[in-house]
Design an enzyme around this catalytic site. Structure first.
Site, PDB file in Angstrom:
ATOM      1  N   ALA A 575       5.513 -22.253 -38.593  1.00 51.12           N
ATOM      2  CA  ALA A 575       5.429 -23.375 -39.527  1.00 51.12           C
ATOM      3  C   ALA A 575       4.999 -24.649 -38.805  1.00 51.12           C
ATOM      4  O   ALA A 575       4.206 -25.445 -39.321  1.00 51.12           O
ATOM      5  CB  ALA A 575       6.782 -23.579 -40.206  1.00 51.12           C
ATOM      6  N   TYR A 576       5.521 -24.846 -37.610  1.00 56.73           N
ATOM      7  CA  TYR A 576       5.215 -26.040 -36.822  1.00 56.73           C
ATOM      8  C   TYR A 576       3.758 -26.014 -36.346  1.00 56.73           C
ATOM      9  O   TYR A 576       3.004 -26.971 -36.561  1.00 56.73           O
ATOM     10  CB  TYR A 576       6.167 -26.089 -35.637  1.00 56.73           C
ATOM     11  CG  TYR A 576       5.956 -27.238 -34.675  1.00 56.73           C
ATOM     12  CD1 TYR A 576       6.175 -28.551 -35.068  1.00 56.73           C
ATOM     13  CD2 TYR A 576       5.568 -27.003 -33.353  1.00 56.73           C
ATOM     14  CE1 TYR A 576       6.016 -29.598 -34.177  1.00 56.73           C
ATOM     15  CE2 TYR A 576       5.405 -28.048 -32.457  1.00 56.73           C
ATOM     16  CZ  TYR A 576       5.629 -29.341 -32.866  1.00 56.73           C
ATOM     17  OH  TYR A 576       5.464 -30.375 -31.982  1.00 56.73           O
ATOM     18  N   ALA A 577       3.342 -24.894 -35.718  1.00 52.31           N
ATOM     19  CA  ALA A 577       1.996 -24.816 -35.148  1.00 52.31           C
ATOM     20  C   ALA A 577       0.924 -24.877 -36.223  1.00 52.31           C
ATOM     21  O   ALA A 577      -0.115 -25.520 -36.051  1.00 52.31           O
ATOM     22  CB  ALA A 577       1.855 -23.544 -34.314  1.00 52.31           C
TER      23      ALA A 577
END
Length: 686
Positions: A575-577
């Site tokens: 989700a972050y990347a």
């Protein structure tokens, strides 16, 4: 005007300490002196360098402010070296300054006031010189001498206008000696000088004479509307601030064509009453209230030709056209009076009056803009009061030029220290309450930028701003609430920046979160939250940035704090990347679209910045430690050993990279990725 003198407070004070006390009382009365204005002095007996007793004049030093003046701000002048000058017929300013420099008791003391000779020549122990609004209002009319005589009779002497210097000093001394019954001298279009054998006597004389002027003004203006009818009604406060915030970048761009300026907005009741009045368009253009005003507000303000301030398009055009016309008129004024060797000062207006909205003032920094605002509020008081007595008058254009381009004032400009790298710039940092954002905000401010600290943690943002102002100076930073996932919040944060400083030059889009989970274990809520903060949030910041920067027309720099995970993603950071990859692509598109407008867009990719970071919560640390197969307490050491240089990455390291990309050192760089990760092989930009 009420006396602030306290016999209890002064019982143990004498000499220089008593002079400091009296001076601060004068400075505390806002209607007596403008910033940096006014002069006080005391003649005392001190030991000379040969241990003999000698008379010394302790007088306010140039550049000090009476509100906060201290002992060190009063240079001493040997009276035995000063008094013989009274016998001279002429003395140039340059000769006077050179002579005073040789008469200093302490060679390293501040430069004495330009009015030092005046204080020394007056045959009294204590002398106080103020630019009281009420006194100036009496002198700045077509009936000035007559009114002064009516109010004071033989208790004051009227001295026609002359620029400060040797001749004025001698004229005041001669007037004081020729009229021993007088309690003071009133200088036309300049102010009041009182004296006494004690500081208390001189101080009480100032208060009493100003009070009589105030009483006369009140009586003269009673029963009439001295500024005429309301020409343009004030816009309601919320809409007024909204319009001012929207118009500020246009105005800032217009006044910053030679050098960037910082703006201050003032919509106080006194200002609104004046700018909306029938008399203001004409009255404001007559000239400054005193010579001191010229140095901060220029000869006249720009009165914006806007009859409907709620029409933002028309207002923006009026401001742009008004500044352009003002610059042409100023150039003509300069050409009419200049000497060949004098270069023209910045021609843009320092004060901009907008009917229905209020007043903008400009300066090289917020402090300078605030000083200009304070001084023009004094001017408004004088204009209003003088109009109740007679027809307001001011210095002639030649006299104004003589003050604005006075060699001694031009010389003072050369003594100013070099401006810092980001001086005159305004920066907004999102996620600025902690970690990288906090370090970036502090570093940019250290290099001279005015900083808007934005964060969803409003209290934290304000705390960081307070820390900056304590280190750098008042007016250098503000903290604002900003939730980057809400377009209203982002818009309000940018509006606050424009209202406070006039616009923006640098935007650091830094706010972020780091949810961790395997893709099959990731909740939709966490996925969408990551996209909202790490992707959509940056889009909303970009959109508002472009609107402000395009309106200014001065270019700009956006720096995106992304992550090494865009180039080398880690497991359980999907989700972050993914969201950060969208942020990086957004930054690249901005470089393409912003280039024609001089708007640069660059990326900083940090890695493993733990210190003061809210990104690395306990749960994130635990999850990342598990993903790498190390104990949580060894996680930071794991990341240190992983990079090629074997170093810890600190928020201050990232701040240095941001500073480079924000500054003119990278003026020809856009679309760039700058890594601050100690060297992670898989994250090398390709």
């Amino acid at each position: 005007m009420q006396s602030r003198w306290s016999d209890d407070e002064t019982r143990s004070l004498a000499g220089l300490d008593l002079l400091v006390y009296a001076s601060r009382l004068i400075g505390a009365e806002t209607s007596l002196v403008v910033w940096g204005g006014g002069n006080t002095s005391l003649k005392v007996t001190e030991s000379g360098f040969r241990s003999h007793q000698a008379r010394v004049l302790r007088v306010k030093g140039s550049g000090s402010d009476l509100k906060s003046i201290a002992r060190k701000d009063f240079p001493g002048i040997w009276m035995d070296d000063l008094l013989p000058l009274l016998a001279r017929d002429e003395m140039t300013d340059e000769e006077m300054v050179a002579h005073l420099a040789k008469c200093l008791v302490e060679p390293n003391a501040p430069r004495p006031s330009i009015e030092t000779l005046l204080h020394g020549f007056v045959p009294a122990e204590a002398v106080i010189h103020t630019h009281a609004d009420a006194i100036v209002a009496l002198t700045n009319t077509d009936r000035g001498r007559e009114v002064i005589h009516r109010v004071y009779g033989n208790e004051s002497v009227f001295v026609p206008y002359r620029r400060p210097g040797f001749r004025l000093s001698r004229e005041v001394a001669e007037a004081a000696r020729a009229h021993p019954e007088a309690r003071g001298v009133i200088l036309e279009k300049h102010g009041l000088i009182t004296w006494g054998e004690t500081l208390k006597e001189a101080y009480l004389g100032t208060i009493e004479m100003v009070s009589r002027a105030e009483a006369h003004i009140e009586e003269a203006g009673r029963g009439g509307r001295v500024l005429g009818a309301v020409r343009v009604a004030s816009v309601p406060v919320e809409r007024r601030r909204e319009l001012a915030a929207a118009a500020a970048p246009v105005l800032r761009g217009a006044v910053s064509q030679e050098r960037r300026a910082v703006l201050h907005f003032d919509d106080s009741e006194k200002v609104l009453e004046f700018v909306g009045s029938e008399a203001a368009p004409t009255l404001s253009q007559i000239g400054p209230a005193t010579p001191d005003h010229v140095l901060y507000t220029k000869p006249t303000p720009l009165f914006a030709p806007a009859t409907d301030p709620t029409d933002l398009g028309a207002l923006s055009r009026a401001l742009s056209d008004g500044v352009e016309a003002y610059v042409r008129q100023y150039a003509a004024y300069f050409k009419a009076h200049r000497s060949p060797e004098i270069p023209m000062l910045e021609p843009a207006p320092r004060v901009i009056l907008i009917p229905g909205l209020g007043m903008f003032t400009t300066g090289k920094n917020k402090r300078a803009a605030l000083i200009a605002a304070d001084i023009y509020r004094h001017t408004i008081s004088v204009l209003r009061a003088a109009s109740g007595i007679g027809r307001y008058t001011s210095l002639t254009p030649a006299e104004v030029f003589g003050v604005e381009y006075w060699p001694l004032e031009l010389y003072k400009l050369t003594l100013a220290p070099p401006e810092k790298e980001l001086a005159r710039r305004v920066a907004l940092v999102t996620g600025g309450a902690s970690g990288i954002g906090r370090a970036v905000a502090a570093r940019l401010a250290q290099e001279g930028a005015h900083v808007v600290v934005g964060d969803i943690d409003a209290a934290g943002a304000r705390k960081v701003a307070e820390e900056i102002t304590q280190r750098v100076g008042a007016g250098s930073a503000i903290g604002v609430a900003m939730d980057v996932t809400r377009q209203e919040s982002v818009r309000e944060g940018f509006a606050a920046a424009c209202l406070e400083f006039g616009g923006l030059d640098i935007v650091v889009s830094n706010a972020g979160i780091a949810p961790t989970a395997t893709l099959d274990g990731l909740s939709l809520e966490d996925w969408e939250r990551s996209l909202a903060v790490n992707a959509t949030g940056h889009f909303l910041v970009v959109r508002e940035s472009l609107r402000v920067l395009k309106a200014q027309g001065l270019g700009g720099s956006l720096i995106f704090v992304v992550t090494k995970n865009v180039l080398a993603p880690g497991r359980e950071l999907g989700a972050y990347a993914a969201a950060k990859a969208a942020q990086a692509t957004l930054a690249r598109v901005l470089a393409i679209e912003g280039g024609p407008y001089g708007i640069r867009s660059n990326i900083v990719n940090p890695d493993a910045v733990f210190q003061d970071s809210r990104l690395w919560s306990e749960s994130v640390r635990r999850d990342r430690a598990h993903a790498h197969g190390v104990p949580p307490e060894e996680l930071e050491e794991f990341y240190r050993k992983r990079n090629l240089l074997g170093v810890r990455i600190l928020p201050e390291d990232v701040a240095e990279a941001v500073l480079f990309l924000a500054s003119d050192r990278s003026a020809k760089t856009t679309g760039c990725i700058l890594t601050v990760d100690g060297g992670v092989r898989d994250a090398f930009p390709r």
